[in-house]
Scaffold this active site. Structure first.
Site, PDB file in Angstrom:
ATOM      1  N   SER A   1       1.214  -1.272  -0.282  1.00  0.00           N
ATOM      2  CA  SER A   1      -0.019   0.109   0.073  1.00  0.00           C
ATOM      3  C   SER A   1       0.907   1.403   0.166  1.00  0.00           C
ATOM      4  O   SER A   1       1.697   1.382  -0.419  1.00  0.00           O
ATOM      5  CB  SER A   1      -1.345  -0.148   1.407  1.00  0.00           C
ATOM      6  OG  SER A   1      -1.504   1.491   1.018  1.00  0.00           O
TER       7      SER A   1
ATOM      8  N   ASP B   1      -9.974  -3.692  -5.657  1.00  0.00           N
ATOM      9  CA  ASP B   1      -9.119  -2.534  -4.267  1.00  0.00           C
ATOM     10  C   ASP B   1     -10.321  -1.298  -4.338  1.00  0.00           C
ATOM     11  O   ASP B   1     -10.152  -0.705  -5.565  1.00  0.00           O
ATOM     12  CB  ASP B   1      -7.522  -2.877  -4.681  1.00  0.00           C
ATOM     13  CG  ASP B   1      -6.959  -2.609  -3.648  1.00  0.00           C
ATOM     14  OD1 ASP B   1      -7.198  -1.385  -2.276  1.00  0.00           O
ATOM     15  OD2 ASP B   1      -5.428  -2.589  -2.679  1.00  0.00           O
TER      16      ASP B   1
ATOM     17  N   HIS C   1      -7.636  -4.996  -1.394  1.00  0.00           N
ATOM     18  CA  HIS C   1      -7.328  -4.690  -0.935  1.00  0.00           C
ATOM     19  C   HIS C   1      -6.387  -5.191  -0.306  1.00  0.00           C
ATOM     20  O   HIS C   1      -4.559  -5.320   0.343  1.00  0.00           O
ATOM     21  CB  HIS C   1      -7.235  -3.398   0.007  1.00  0.00           C
ATOM     22  CG  HIS C   1      -6.064  -2.702   0.002  1.00  0.00           C
ATOM     23  ND1 HIS C   1      -5.186  -1.693  -0.803  1.00  0.00           N
ATOM     24  CD2 HIS C   1      -5.071  -2.003   1.417  1.00  0.00           C
ATOM     25  CE1 HIS C   1      -4.437  -1.004  -0.272  1.00  0.00           C
ATOM     26  NE2 HIS C   1      -4.392  -0.946   1.001  1.00  0.00           N
TER      27      HIS C   1
END
Length: 688
Positions: A539, A624, A659
């Site tokens: 991330s 995501d 995610h």
């Protein structure tokens, strides 16, 4: 060894001119943003096919790693029960099953088990399934919950009747999944998300039996930099609506016995004023940075005088101690602190007759308070683990100072002995002279001769601290000679709030240079060498990996970037993308030229260049909602176009996940096995 004769995919180029501040950027892969374009799906599938071919020789080893990691996990495991409102609640797993079972027992642990949810049954037929926000009504008869079976973090709230076992026909779409009961057992408050940006911006009130289309909007957050949420105080006295941005907070309170009443403003938002509130008896206790308390302090105010001019100090600000959280009991105040990077739990009697800290004796541990729903108890539940010590859940009697270990994490590996591993904390010197802490763990017996493979991990954004914690999966690396290093770089809060402030906005580059300087230090100190050095982040940590790859590719043999935020400028200029507007106080607003120029100078996608790069594995999820799939997709295509080396570049899109990756506990291990096989293959340790 890895195969290089297989021809990698080449994405088509369609020049797109992006014009701002009288400057034109050309993005040849802008077209990948259209998730409905068959060409986009085709490219992702080609990359997945290439990844499959390139890693075919590791498939058996990946399975061996998966089996090895799975074998360490106690499959029929259960959480430590906690008591709330007359019931003992816990979560358990069954052998061979991927998902949890939520259960409870009335009054005593000897009572018959009531299953709230068997998520294994609920998840049947879904490639992704996530249950969240389990919330039992005050009369213990109903439970609200949220479900996401796409992995876009758009949850549907439903309600189950615990007396009949029936799930009510009610479905409330596009929510955060969490909800809060008023004390009348029929009014439910919940947070709805914006359909496009997925920002949590509306709080609704639903009354059982009513059409959800007629639910009453009780609060709307119009400022696009804020997110709204709703919860109930530990005392069950108040329903709280919170609204927060990176730098400011605002709360509204409502008597939970009067759900039709008006929410009362606690303290209006002021830019730079952060605060959170806890209720106890006649006061609210406020954790805040008011009066330039950078590391926060604790204040209180009467329930009848809420505004900040009435707040009084309880625990003053300290320059060297970050106040992270509090837990209130009838006779005790428990404070979670951090000093010199280390967690501390402080226990104070309200009558001021005692004030002491729980003792911890090393520099690579993590501790924190657990589930403590009751005020009137002497028992504090907390957790403890370290890089070498599995997690323990401990009940501590604050009156007698006696401890009871309720559970220690099982490591089902007969060869595992925690004394066979060594952890330590060392300090690297950054280029500006700042000392950067690094937590290390490795198996006994390694020599510092530059030949050790080192995996260096970091995050470094949002004030999120990566604490040194135990991992059973990591043993598969440590047992094969890897050293695992956590670089506690600026951008987190490991060394206090200023550590965060020095790694954001126009100081963001400190995050990246800190990581590189830590790597150089590990090499200089003979922990490793560039031939055996690896880096990993996900991330915002994937953004870190992108910058490191552009700025210091010569220091690494391989880099793993998971769900990487790499197209910083374009993403931050697109306020339709989920999370963008709420992040201006983290990265800056590129609509202002100063911030545009600064983030363009480090944005990984914008700075890919014709140079040699190390071996790279990039992973993402098609659904995501935090880092859209097209960021790593575009980045991969540009790297393929410009890199001048013959090292491998792998890109894997999980077409069913978002995610957080796969939803099942064992499916997630397959993704770890993929990462580890990539590293171990590069080290020639694939059959060890």
């Amino acid at each position: 060894m890895l195969k290089t004769q297989i021809i990698p995919p080449r994405a088509k180029k369609i020049a797109k001119e992006l014009n701002i501040h009288n400057e034109i950027r050309v993005d040849d892969y802008f077209w990948m943003k259209d998730r409905d374009d068959p060409e986009v799906i085709k490219y992702l599938e080609e990359e997945n096919g290439y990844n499959e071919q390139m890693t075919a020789h590791t498939k058996q080893f990946q399975q061996e790693l998966f089996d090895e990691m799975k074998s360490r996990i106690k499959e029929d495991d259960a959480s430590v029960p906690y008591k709330h409102n007359g019931y003992w609640y816990y979560v358990r797993f069954e052998t061979g099953k991927d998902y949890p079972i939520y259960a409870r027992k009335k009054e005593t642990l000897e009572s018959p088990e009531e299953i709230l949810f068997n998520v294994n049954e609920m998840a049947e037929g879904h490639s992704y399934y996530k249950l969240t926000g389990v919330n039992v009504s005050p009369d213990n008869k109903l439970v609200a919950f949220g479900v996401d079976n796409v992995s876009r973090r758009k949850y549907t709230i439903q309600i189950k009747n615990l007396e009949t076992g029936a799930i009510l026909p009610l479905k409330i779409e596009t929510t955060t999944g969490s909800s809060t009961w008023a004390n009348d057992n029929k009014t439910l408050f919940y947070t709805r998300k914006d359909e496009e940006t997925l920002r949590s911006n509306q709080i609704f009130q639903h009354v059982l039996g009513d059409d959800p289309e007629k639910d009453m909007l009780v609060y709307q957050e119009d400022d696009e930099t804020y997110n709204a949420y709703v919860y109930k105080t530990k005392s069950d006295k108040y329903v709280i609506i919170g609204s927060s941005s990176t730098l400011s907070d605002e709360y509204r309170i409502l008597d939970a016995d009067e759900p039709r009443g008006e929410f009362q403003l606690f303290q209006e938002r002021c830019r730079g004023l952060e605060y959170s509130i806890s209720h106890f008896e006649d006061h609210f206790y406020i954790l805040t940075n008011k009066d330039e308390a950078v590391n926060f302090k604790l204040m209180k105010t009467s329930i009848n005088k809420l505004a900040k001019e009435n707040w009084e100090d309880v625990l003053p600000h300290r320059e060297d101690v970050l106040l992270e959280d509090i837990e209130i009991f009838k006779e005790y105040l428990v404070v979670s602190e951090r000093s010199n990077g280390l967690n501390h739990i402080r226990i104070m009697r309200w009558d001021e007759t005692e004030d002491y800290y729980l003792p911890f004796d090393n520099e690579t541990y993590t501790t924190g308070t657990g589930t403590n729903p009751d005020f009137d108890t002497h028992i504090l539940r907390y957790g403890y683990n370290s890089l070498t010590t599995p997690t323990s859940i401990i009940d501590f009697n604050m009156k007698t100072k006696e401890s009871e270990v309720k559970k220690e994490q099982s490591v089902l590996d007969k060869t595992f002995r925690k004394e066979n591993y060594i952890s330590e904390r060392i300090w690297a010197t950054a280029k500006d002279g700042t000392q950067i802490p690094i937590s290390l763990v490795y198996k006994k017996g390694i020599q510092r001769d530059g030949s050790n493979p080192v995996l260096q991990y970091a995050y470094g954004s949002y004030g999120h601290t990566v604490d040194p914690s135990f991992s059973t999966t990591r043993l598969s690396l440590l047992n094969r000679g890897f050293v695992f290093a956590i670089a506690h770089i600026r951008g987190g809060e490991y060394l206090g709030r200023n550590w965060y402030e020095d790694g954001k906005m126009l100081q963001k580059k400190n995050t990246f240079t800190d990581f590189i300087d830590c790597t150089q230090y590990l090499i200089d100190q003979k922990w490793s060498s560039p031939q055996h050095m690896y880096a990993m982040g996900g991330s915002a940590g994937g953004l870190l990996m992108g910058v490191v790859l552009n700025e210091a590719p010569h220091l690494y043999n391989g880099v793993i970037a998971a769900v990487p935020f790499v197209d910083v400028v374009s993403t931050m200029l697109d306020d339709s993308i989920p999370l963008t507007t709420g992040e201006y106080d983290e990265w800056g607003n590129p609509n202002e030229k100063e911030y545009y120029d600064y983030m363009k100078s480090y944005s990984p996608y914008d700075n890919v260049k014709a140079q040699d790069y190390p071996n790279i594995l990039i992973t993402t999820g098609f659904h995501d909602s935090q880092v859209q799939y097209w960021e790593p997709s575009k980045w991969t295509a540009k790297l393929r176009e410009l890199k001048t080396d013959k090292n491998i570049l792998l890109f894997h899109t999980n077409m069913d996940a978002g995610h957080g990756g796969a939803s099942g506990r064992f499916e997630a291990l397959k993704e770890v096995a993929e990462d580890y096989a990539f590293l171990l293959d590069l080290e020639g340790k694939i059959h060890n």
